[in-house]
Design a protein around this motif. Sequence first.
Motif, PDB file in Angstrom:
ATOM      1  N   CYS A  66      10.704   4.532  -3.729  1.00  0.00           N
ATOM      2  CA  CYS A  66       9.407   4.238  -4.327  1.00  0.00           C
ATOM      3  C   CYS A  66       9.581   3.612  -5.708  1.00  0.00           C
ATOM      4  CB  CYS A  66       8.575   5.503  -4.472  1.00  0.00           C
ATOM      5  SG  CYS A  66       8.532   6.523  -2.994  1.00  0.00           S
TER       6      CYS A  66
ATOM      7  N   TRP B  49      -0.234   1.535  -9.167  1.00  0.00           N
ATOM      8  CA  TRP B  49       0.285   0.295  -9.750  1.00  0.00           C
ATOM      9  C   TRP B  49      -0.418  -0.088 -11.049  1.00  0.00           C
ATOM     10  CZ3 TRP B  49       4.132  -2.689 -10.407  1.00  0.00           C
ATOM     11  CH2 TRP B  49       3.978  -3.989 -10.866  1.00  0.00           C
TER      12      TRP B  49
ATOM     13  N   CYS C 207       9.720   5.179   2.724  1.00  0.00           N
ATOM     14  CA  CYS C 207       9.352   6.559   3.020  1.00  0.00           C
ATOM     15  C   CYS C 207       7.885   6.728   3.393  1.00  0.00           C
ATOM     16  CB  CYS C 207       9.703   7.466   1.837  1.00  0.00           C
ATOM     17  SG  CYS C 207       8.638   7.255   0.411  1.00  0.00           S
ATOM     18  N   GLY C 208       7.044   5.713   3.164  1.00  0.00           N
ATOM     19  CA  GLY C 208       5.652   5.798   3.596  1.00  0.00           C
ATOM     20  C   GLY C 208       4.712   6.457   2.606  1.00  0.00           C
ATOM     21  N   LYS C 209       5.188   6.809   1.422  1.00  0.00           N
ATOM     22  CA  LYS C 209       4.315   7.413   0.420  1.00  0.00           C
ATOM     23  C   LYS C 209       3.323   6.362  -0.084  1.00  0.00           C
ATOM     24  CE  LYS C 209       4.575   9.258  -4.301  1.00  0.00           C
ATOM     25  NZ  LYS C 209       3.912  10.576  -4.238  1.00  0.00           N
ATOM     26  N   PRO C 210       2.007   6.684  -0.162  1.00  0.00           N
ATOM     27  CA  PRO C 210       1.051   5.717  -0.713  1.00  0.00           C
ATOM     28  C   PRO C 210       1.318   5.508  -2.203  1.00  0.00           C
ATOM     29  CG  PRO C 210      -0.073   7.498   0.469  1.00  0.00           C
ATOM     30  CD  PRO C 210       1.350   7.924   0.293  1.00  0.00           C
ATOM     31  N   ILE C 211       1.510   4.246  -2.604  1.00  0.00           N
ATOM     32  CA  ILE C 211       1.884   3.975  -3.996  1.00  0.00           C
ATOM     33  C   ILE C 211       0.954   2.983  -4.676  1.00  0.00           C
ATOM     34  CG2 ILE C 211       4.333   4.554  -3.799  1.00  0.00           C
ATOM     35  CD1 ILE C 211       4.904   1.579  -3.366  1.00  0.00           C
ATOM     36  N   ALA C 212       0.122   2.258  -3.894  1.00  0.00           N
ATOM     37  CA  ALA C 212      -0.648   1.153  -4.468  1.00  0.00           C
ATOM     38  C   ALA C 212      -1.615   1.627  -5.552  1.00  0.00           C
ATOM     39  CB  ALA C 212      -1.412   0.426  -3.367  1.00  0.00           C
ATOM     40  N   GLN C 213      -2.149   2.848  -5.406  1.00  0.00           N
ATOM     41  CA  GLN C 213      -3.138   3.326  -6.384  1.00  0.00           C
ATOM     42  C   GLN C 213      -2.504   3.600  -7.745  1.00  0.00           C
ATOM     43  OE1 GLN C 213      -1.736   5.170  -4.138  1.00  0.00           O
ATOM     44  NE2 GLN C 213      -1.493   7.275  -4.842  1.00  0.00           N
TER      45      GLN C 213
ATOM     46  N   MET D  65       0.831  -1.211   0.000  1.00  0.00           N
ATOM     47  CA  MET D  65       0.000   0.000   0.000  1.00  0.00           C
ATOM     48  C   MET D  65       0.863   1.258   0.000  1.00  0.00           C
ATOM     49  SD  MET D  65      -3.191  -0.286  -0.162  1.00  0.00           S
ATOM     50  CE  MET D  65      -3.705  -1.842  -0.834  1.00  0.00           C
ATOM     51  N   ARG D  66       1.894   1.230   0.856  1.00  0.00           N
ATOM     52  CA  ARG D  66       2.797   2.377   0.941  1.00  0.00           C
ATOM     53  C   ARG D  66       4.213   1.916   0.684  1.00  0.00           C
ATOM     54  NH1 ARG D  66       1.204   6.931   4.075  1.00  0.00           N
ATOM     55  NH2 ARG D  66      -1.013   6.866   4.567  1.00  0.00           N
ATOM     56  N   CYS D  67       5.037   2.868   0.248  1.00  0.00           N
ATOM     57  CA  CYS D  67       6.455   2.578   0.094  1.00  0.00           C
ATOM     58  C   CYS D  67       7.034   2.193   1.460  1.00  0.00           C
ATOM     59  CB  CYS D  67       7.168   3.800  -0.467  1.00  0.00           C
ATOM     60  SG  CYS D  67       8.937   3.630  -0.494  1.00  0.00           S
TER      61      CYS D  67
END
Length: 65
Positions: A45, A18, A10-16, A5-7
């Motif tokens: 990321c 993909w 660093c915690g950046k949301p990335i799943a959306q 869901m997140r990197c």
Amino acid sequence: MIIPMRCFACGKPIAQLWEEYKRRTEAGEEAGRVLDDLGLKRYCCRAAFLGQADMLPEISKFKKS
Ligand SMILES: [Zn+2]
């Protein structure tokens, strides 16, 4: 497996992002350019995307029951 869901770093949301990344790279676009377009600038990321492999179809063959 499934994209996190997140990197992790660093915690950046990335799943959306993909699905679009997968669609565009499969259409023959250069991965680095797609990552730039999606706004993924940090290498942590970018590594999460480049190292990602959708293994779910393979793994589900070995499901119990
Ligand atoms: Zn990151």
